[in-house]
Each structure stands twice: as C-alpha cells, then as structure tokens.
Scaffold this motif. Structure first.
Motif, PDB file in Angstrom:
ATOM      1  N   ARG A 141      30.908 -14.499  17.082  1.00 57.60           N
ATOM      2  CA  ARG A 141      30.405 -15.864  17.174  1.00 57.60           C
ATOM      3  C   ARG A 141      29.088 -15.894  17.940  1.00 57.60           C
ATOM      4  O   ARG A 141      28.107 -16.540  17.539  1.00 57.60           O
ATOM      5  N   GLU A 142      29.059 -15.149  19.038  1.00 58.15           N
ATOM      6  CA  GLU A 142      27.883 -15.121  19.900  1.00 58.15           C
ATOM      7  C   GLU A 142      26.646 -14.604  19.142  1.00 58.15           C
ATOM      8  O   GLU A 142      25.579 -15.220  19.175  1.00 58.15           O
ATOM      9  N   ASN A 143      26.794 -13.480  18.461  1.00 53.55           N
ATOM     10  CA  ASN A 143      25.670 -12.929  17.697  1.00 53.55           C
ATOM     11  C   ASN A 143      25.236 -13.853  16.572  1.00 53.55           C
ATOM     12  O   ASN A 143      24.040 -14.003  16.298  1.00 53.55           O
ATOM     13  N   THR A 144      26.216 -14.478  15.932  1.00 53.07           N
ATOM     14  CA  THR A 144      25.896 -15.401  14.838  1.00 53.07           C
ATOM     15  C   THR A 144      25.088 -16.574  15.377  1.00 53.07           C
ATOM     16  O   THR A 144      24.063 -16.966  14.796  1.00 53.07           O
ATOM     17  N   GLU A 145      25.531 -17.115  16.502  1.00 55.90           N
ATOM     18  CA  GLU A 145      24.815 -18.247  17.105  1.00 55.90           C
ATOM     19  C   GLU A 145      23.407 -17.844  17.537  1.00 55.90           C
ATOM     20  O   GLU A 145      22.451 -18.585  17.321  1.00 55.90           O
ATOM     21  N   THR A 146      23.275 -16.668  18.136  1.00 49.96           N
ATOM     22  CA  THR A 146      21.947 -16.199  18.557  1.00 49.96           C
ATOM     23  C   THR A 146      21.017 -16.058  17.356  1.00 49.96           C
ATOM     24  O   THR A 146      19.876 -16.546  17.369  1.00 49.96           O
ATOM     25  N   ALA A 147      21.513 -15.396  16.307  1.00 49.65           N
ATOM     26  CA  ALA A 147      20.675 -15.177  15.126  1.00 49.65           C
ATOM     27  C   ALA A 147      20.245 -16.509  14.516  1.00 49.65           C
ATOM     28  O   ALA A 147      19.071 -16.695  14.172  1.00 49.65           O
ATOM     29  N   TRP A 181      13.702  -8.573  -1.074  1.00 49.51           N
ATOM     30  CA  TRP A 181      13.313  -7.652  -0.005  1.00 49.51           C
ATOM     31  C   TRP A 181      12.241  -8.273   0.891  1.00 49.51           C
ATOM     32  O   TRP A 181      12.180  -7.986   2.085  1.00 49.51           O
ATOM     33  N   GLN A 182      11.403  -9.142   0.285  1.00 51.28           N
ATOM     34  CA  GLN A 182      10.373  -9.839   1.058  1.00 51.28           C
ATOM     35  C   GLN A 182      11.008 -10.752   2.119  1.00 51.28           C
ATOM     36  O   GLN A 182      10.613 -10.721   3.278  1.00 51.28           O
ATOM     37  N   ILE A 183      11.997 -11.533   1.705  1.00 49.26           N
ATOM     38  CA  ILE A 183      12.640 -12.430   2.674  1.00 49.26           C
ATOM     39  C   ILE A 183      13.490 -11.632   3.665  1.00 49.26           C
ATOM     40  O   ILE A 183      13.555 -11.953   4.851  1.00 49.26           O
ATOM     41  N   PHE A 184      14.071 -10.558   3.202  1.00 46.40           N
ATOM     42  CA  PHE A 184      14.800  -9.646   4.103  1.00 46.40           C
ATOM     43  C   PHE A 184      13.871  -9.176   5.224  1.00 46.40           C
ATOM     44  O   PHE A 184      14.209  -9.243   6.412  1.00 46.40           O
ATOM     45  N   GLU A 185      12.662  -8.705   4.839  1.00 48.59           N
ATOM     46  CA  GLU A 185      11.692  -8.193   5.819  1.00 48.59           C
ATOM     47  C   GLU A 185      11.216  -9.307   6.754  1.00 48.59           C
ATOM     48  O   GLU A 185      11.087  -9.119   7.953  1.00 48.59           O
ATOM     49  N   GLN A 186      10.967 -10.484   6.190  1.00 54.82           N
ATOM     50  CA  GLN A 186      10.492 -11.622   6.982  1.00 54.82           C
ATOM     51  C   GLN A 186      11.517 -11.997   8.066  1.00 54.82           C
ATOM     52  O   GLN A 186      11.156 -12.150   9.237  1.00 54.82           O
ATOM     53  N   LEU A 187      12.779 -12.098   7.684  1.00 55.51           N
ATOM     54  CA  LEU A 187      13.814 -12.461   8.662  1.00 55.51           C
ATOM     55  C   LEU A 187      14.023 -11.355   9.687  1.00 55.51           C
ATOM     56  O   LEU A 187      14.236 -11.618  10.869  1.00 55.51           O
ATOM     57  N   LEU A 188      13.925 -10.120   9.228  1.00 56.79           N
ATOM     58  CA  LEU A 188      14.089  -8.993  10.145  1.00 56.79           C
ATOM     59  C   LEU A 188      12.965  -8.992  11.190  1.00 56.79           C
ATOM     60  O   LEU A 188      13.219  -8.878  12.389  1.00 56.79           O
ATOM     61  N   HIS A 189      11.729  -9.167  10.733  1.00 58.38           N
ATOM     62  CA  HIS A 189      10.585  -9.066  11.635  1.00 58.38           C
ATOM     63  C   HIS A 189      10.396 -10.311  12.500  1.00 58.38           C
ATOM     64  O   HIS A 189      10.030 -10.203  13.660  1.00 58.38           O
ATOM     65  N   ILE A 190      10.676 -11.486  11.960  1.00 59.96           N
ATOM     66  CA  ILE A 190      10.456 -12.710  12.734  1.00 59.96           C
ATOM     67  C   ILE A 190      11.680 -13.070  13.588  1.00 59.96           C
ATOM     68  O   ILE A 190      11.544 -13.494  14.732  1.00 59.96           O
TER      69      ILE A 190
END
Ligand SMILES: *Cc1c(COP(=O)(O)O)cnc(C)c1O
Length: 411
Positions: free
Chosen positions: A394-400, A358-367
């Motif tokens: 594809r577009e969203n995957t590349e952006t993320a 959940w920590q890494i989930f939150e980190q990726l979500l917030h950053i």
C-alpha cells in the motif's frame, strides 16, 4: 548435434518481463542506484496465510515419520483437495463440477501449455489481443502459430479488445478450434458478464470449438453479475476447460499449486471420427508426463478452503484491490483513460493514440521513478497502453501515485 525444434527460432528474442527488468537496471545504474517502485509486478507480495502455513507444517511432520509418510500421490491430485475444490468453488456456488472433473496441478501456467498435448497440431487457435503472452508462445512452440508477419502470427486468430468493445472480444470471423479466454483479464483487468460469455459458449457449441478458460483471477471479482467460473454458463461443461490457480488468490506463486477442470461431459474427436472424452485423454497425459503436485503444497491448498483460509483470501485480495483503486483513481485524476481494477488487480491505462507503450514506460520511469508493463508486450492491440498492478505494498503504491499526480504529467 541434435536437430532442435525450429519453432523456438521464431519466438520473440526477449521475454517481455526480462526487457522491463533490463531497462529498470539500466535506469538505476545511470541514476546512482535510485530506487524504482515496481508497479509492473505480476507477482503477489503478501506472505502465505497462517492457516496454510500450519497445514504445511503438519504435512512436513507427516512426511518425517515412517508411519505417516507419503510417497508418490495420485497423478490427478489428492481427493481431499479435489473434494474441497468441488464443494467450495463449484457445488457451493450451484455448479455441477465433481472431484473426478478436477485435476490438481503445479500451477496454471504449466497446464496452459500442457493442454496442447491433447488437441491436434492442426487446430486453429484464437487468442485475445492483448493477452497473457503464454497462450501465444505455447502455440508457437507447438507449431500452431505459423509465421510472424508485422507482429502477428499467420495461423492465430486474434480477438481484438479495445475501448470500442469495452475490451470484450467479438466472435471470430474465421472458425477457431481452440479459444483462449481469460476473465478477469490480464492485462486489461476487465471482467466478463454472463451474457457476454454466453455468446462464446454458444459459438463453441455451434462450431465444435474448445474454450480454454483462464480464471486465475476469479477471487478478485467484486461486482455482482461478473463471471467467476465459465460453468456458470449453461452447457459450458460440454465445451470448456477451466484453469485456476492458488497463486494470485492465496499467495502460492512460489509454492506452486493450481487446478484444471476437464469435465467428463467434454468430448473431442479423433481424425477417424470416433469420439473421446477429453477427461480421459488429459488423465492419460497426466499419468504419463506428470507425477502429481507436492503433498505439502496440496495440504496448504486445502487449508485455503477452511473458514479461516477463505477469510484470508478475501482480506488479501481486498488489499490488492485497494491498491488497484488507488492506481486507477490517480491516472483518472490526471486525465488518462484507466480501465480494469474493479474486479482484478490490474489497471490498464491508455496513453493516447500517438504514444507508444515503451515511450510512456520510459517517461514514467524517468519522471516518477516507477515501472509499468508496456502494453505492446501483450500483443499489437496493447500498443499505446501500459499495465499497472495492485501487487505492491500500500505504501509503495501510494508513493508512486502521489509522485504521478505531482509530476505535472497530464493526458
Ligand atoms: C499469473 C497467471 C497465471 C499463472 O499462474 P501460476 O499458477 O502461478 O502458473 C495464469 N494465467 C494468468 C492470466 C496469470 O496472470
């Protein structure tokens, strides 16, 4: 008031995916509604194929006229679909599975739970750890899981999967009567070789166990030598049920159609010692509790086996696999260990031993502004991991993934 099934009181309060959705909503509301890219989605996003749509339009027209109307269909499914499956998915690949072994369903998830009607409540159930949560929760509801102690159910046998065994579980030390295996795996994304799966078929034959083989992602297998059907293993028809779905393969998640193979060679035993064919039991169960999948959906599913439909399956699964490759390479580039993604749309990322999911989930979500699925939701061995899927565009995957690489997050 009616007395209810006590097993429900033991189920974890919040289903994993609703907790993910809740945290995303919370993040959005505290960040002025900023968009979150859903890299956690376990649902396909590409529309249905033209071939499928055309077949379903025709089917609807048939239902609209009294001369071609269909009411209840066979509980086992229409023979046009059972024959197409037998021909293309099995006989065409050298596997001896006949239409009579195949039961059409409204999807894999229902049958995974419904199969619990035909094996004893006393059976010891083994599940991979981590695994798709349905196997565990169905076992809880049916009273086969025991009590939960430190996140593990006392009556379940856990088959641990980690980098040490390349996410291939070891045979159980304690005898397991019913074994849920899933390859290519959700969530780890790893596929299994024939040699590795043979050990399980041998185990089941020696111990009188039943393997329930969830093969929902077989169409994503790309590497030669990786198993698509458990019946590729000699003798598996005597010990294994295979569950498949058009959901991830052909975009049927909203339409609903799948199938379950219960070979007529597969036998069970009543407590008085008499043998019975599981195909007979399952047929009896289906005729009692199921009235068949929708005619329109089955016509759509049959179109998946036309030359055009089969090309479409390849095209759309290739698209998702392309996304998975982008995800895997981005995480690898910044030093994370990323698994799966080569024969499945899932990438399983290790965040390191000291991190919780959940920590890494939150980190990726917030950053980075994208969501993932915390691995801990798939079992204790998922702690420290997150799951990403190739199901976004594809577009969203590349952006993320470009946000990830630019974020400065490093392993
Ligand atoms: C998505 C999924 C299913 C469910 O498929 P449906 O046919 O849509 O019910 C079954 N098993 C696994 C492992 C899945 O990921």
């Amino acid at each position: 008031m009616v007395q209810v099934n006590d097993n429900f009181s033991q189920l974890p309060k919040s289903y994993l995916f609703s907790e993910v959705a809740r945290r995303i909503a919370e993040y959005k509301s505290s960040n002025g509604g900023s968009d979150v890219i859903r890299m956690d989605i376990g649902d396909v996003t590409r529309p249905l194929f033209h071939s499928v749509i055309a077949a379903m339009h025709d089917a609807v027209d048939e239902l609209a006229s009294s001369s071609s109307f269909h009411g209840y269909g066979p509980e086992q499914g229409y023979s046009f679909l059972r024959e197409a499956i037998s021909l293309h998915d099995y006989h065409g690949r050298g596997l001896d599975i006949d239409p009579a072994d195949i039961f059409i369903s409204d999807g894999a998830k229902s049958d995974l739970g419904n199969l619990g009607d035909i094996y004893s409540r006393d059976c010891t159930v083994a599940v991979m750890n981590p695994s798709y949560p349905v196997y565990v929760d169905d076992s809880v509801i049916d009273g086969r899981a025991g009590d939960i102690i430190h996140g593990k159910w006392s009556r379940l046998v856990y088959l641990d999967c980690d980098p040490g065994n390349r996410f291939m579980p070891s045979l159980p030390e304690k005898k397991a009567d019913v074994i849920f295996l899933c390859f290519p795996n959700n969530p780890t994304g790893e596929a299994i070789t024939k040699d590795e799966l043979s050990r399980w078929v041998d185990y089941a034959r020696e111990n009188g166990s039943l393997i329930i083989y969830d093969s929902a992602y077989e169409a994503f297998v790309r590497q030669p030598g990786m198993v698509r059907s458990i019946y590729e293993i000699e003798g598996a028809e005597e010990v294994a049920i295979e569950i498949r779905s058009f959901s991830k393969t052909a975009g049927f998640t909203g339409l609903r159609c799948g199938y379950t193979v219960v070979p007529r060679k597969l036998k069970g035993r009543y407590s008085d010692g008499t043998d019975v064919s599981l195909n007979t039991l399952w047929n009896r169960r289906q005729c009692t509790k199921f009235n068949g999948a929708s005619y329109v959906a089955q016509k759509g599913a049959a179109a998946v086996y036309t030359p055009e439909g089969m090309e479409d399956v390849k095209r759309v699964t290739d698209y998702y696999m392309g996304n998975a490759a982008i995800i895997k390479s981005a995480f690898s580039k910044i030093g994370f260990n990323a698994y799966g993604g080569d024969n499945s749309p899932y990438v399983w990322v290790s965040a390191g031993a000291d991190k919780d999911s959940w920590q890494i989930f939150e980190q990726l979500l917030h950053i980075c502004g994208f969501s993932t699925t915390p691995g801990s939701g798939f079992g204790t061995k998922g702690e420290g991991y997150i799951r990403l899927t190739g199901f976004n565009s594809r577009e969203n995957t590349e952006t993320a993934m470009s946000r990830l690489v630019a974020s400065g997050i490093r392993m």
